[in-house]
Design a protein around this motif. Structure first.
Motif, PDB file in Angstrom:
ATOM      1  N   MET A  26       0.975  -1.082   0.151  1.00 43.84           N
ATOM      2  CA  MET A  26       0.075   0.067  -0.037  1.00 43.84           C
ATOM      3  C   MET A  26       0.879   1.318  -0.111  1.00 43.84           C
ATOM      4  N   ARG A  27       0.509   2.181  -0.867  1.00 41.17           N
ATOM      5  CA  ARG A  27       1.272   3.546  -0.735  1.00 41.17           C
ATOM      6  C   ARG A  27       0.358   4.522  -0.646  1.00 41.17           C
ATOM      7  N   ILE A  28       0.618   5.521   0.103  1.00 43.82           N
ATOM      8  CA  ILE A  28      -0.207   6.604   0.318  1.00 43.82           C
ATOM      9  C   ILE A  28       0.435   7.983   0.358  1.00 43.82           C
TER      10      ILE A  28
ATOM     11  N   ALA B  14      -4.994   6.957  -1.744  1.00 47.17           N
ATOM     12  CA  ALA B  14      -4.254   5.610  -1.315  1.00 47.17           C
ATOM     13  C   ALA B  14      -4.320   4.629  -2.640  1.00 47.17           C
ATOM     14  N   GLY B  15      -3.001   4.006  -2.826  1.00 51.68           N
ATOM     15  CA  GLY B  15      -3.170   2.875  -3.964  1.00 51.68           C
ATOM     16  C   GLY B  15      -2.728   1.829  -3.226  1.00 51.68           C
TER      17      GLY B  15
ATOM     18  N   THR C  53       4.915  10.701   1.638  1.00 48.41           N
ATOM     19  CA  THR C  53       4.322   9.720   1.086  1.00 48.41           C
ATOM     20  C   THR C  53       4.905   8.348   1.983  1.00 48.41           C
ATOM     21  N   ILE C  54       4.199   7.646   2.028  1.00 46.22           N
ATOM     22  CA  ILE C  54       4.419   6.470   2.925  1.00 46.22           C
ATOM     23  C   ILE C  54       3.904   5.223   2.316  1.00 46.22           C
ATOM     24  N   ASP C  55       4.977   3.964   2.269  1.00 45.07           N
ATOM     25  CA  ASP C  55       4.810   3.077   1.703  1.00 45.07           C
ATOM     26  C   ASP C  55       5.032   1.995   2.456  1.00 45.07           C
ATOM     27  N   THR C  56       3.932   0.744   2.544  1.00 44.64           N
ATOM     28  CA  THR C  56       4.111  -0.171   3.633  1.00 44.64           C
ATOM     29  C   THR C  56       5.253  -1.285   3.356  1.00 44.64           C
TER      30      THR C  56
END
Length: 150
Positions: A1-3, A31-32, A143-146
Motif C-alpha cells: 500500500m502506498r499513500i 491511497a493506492g 508519502t508512505i509505502d508499507t
C-alpha cells in the motif's frame, strides 16, 4: 500500500458535479493498493497516519497528530500511485491491484481509518472520475509505502 498524505485546511471531492466528500482542517489521503497488500499493511498504515505528528503545537513545532487536533480525513483511491514510468512515455499500472482486489482493500482501509480516528472519514467513489480540490497547508505532503515500513 502506498499513500500520499497532504495536510490541508480544506479538501473536497466532486463526482459528476456533486460533492461526495468534504473536510475542513485535516488530511487528504491518496491511497493506492497492490495485490499483495495484507490486513496487517492496512492496519499499520491507518495507525501510522492517525498518529503522524505533522500539525503544529502552540510553539509552532510539528508535534500533534490529526487526532490531537480533531482534524478530519478524506480518503481517495488512486491507482496511479503505482505508475511505472521506466519505459517509454506512457505509464504502466501493472503493479496496481485490479478493482476486484483493490476495492475491498480500499473499503477496509477506510473502516480502519475510522476506527483509528474514532469518527467517520470522508471518501471519494472508487473508480469514478473525481475532481479533487484542496488547499495544502504548509505545504506538507508526505508519502508512505508499507513496503518500506521497517
Amino acid at each position: 500500500m502506498r499513500i500520499v498524505i497532504q495536510r490541508v485546511t480544506q479538501a473536497a471531492v466532486e463526482i459528476e458535479g456533486s460533492t461526495k466528500g468534504q473536510i475542513g482542517p485535516g488530511l487528504l489521503l491518496l491511497a493506492g493498493f497492490t495485490s499483495d497488500d495484507t490486513e496487517e499493511d492496512l492496519k499499520w498504515m491507518a495507525g501510522k497516519v492517525a498518529a503522524l505528528r505533522i500539525f503544529s503545537d502552540d510553539e509552532g513545532k510539528m508535534n500533534l497528530s490529526v487526532k490531537d487536533v480533531d482534524g478530519d480525513v478524506l480518503v481517495i483511491s488512486q491507482f496511479t500511485l503505482y505508475a511505472n514510468t521506466k519505459k517509454g512515455n506512457r505509464p504502466s499500472y501493472i503493479n496496481a491491484a485490479p478493482p476486484a482486489v483493490s476495492i475491498p482493500l480500499y473499503e477496509r482501509f477506510v473502516q480502519l481509518m475510522e476506527e483509528a480516528m474514532g469518527k467517520p472519514v470522508q471518501t471519494g467513489e472508487f473508480g469514478a472520475d473525481m475532481k479533487v480540490s484542496l488547499l495544502n497547508d504548509g505545504p506538507v505532503t508526505i508519502t508512505i509505502d508499507t513496503k518500506n515500513k521497517e
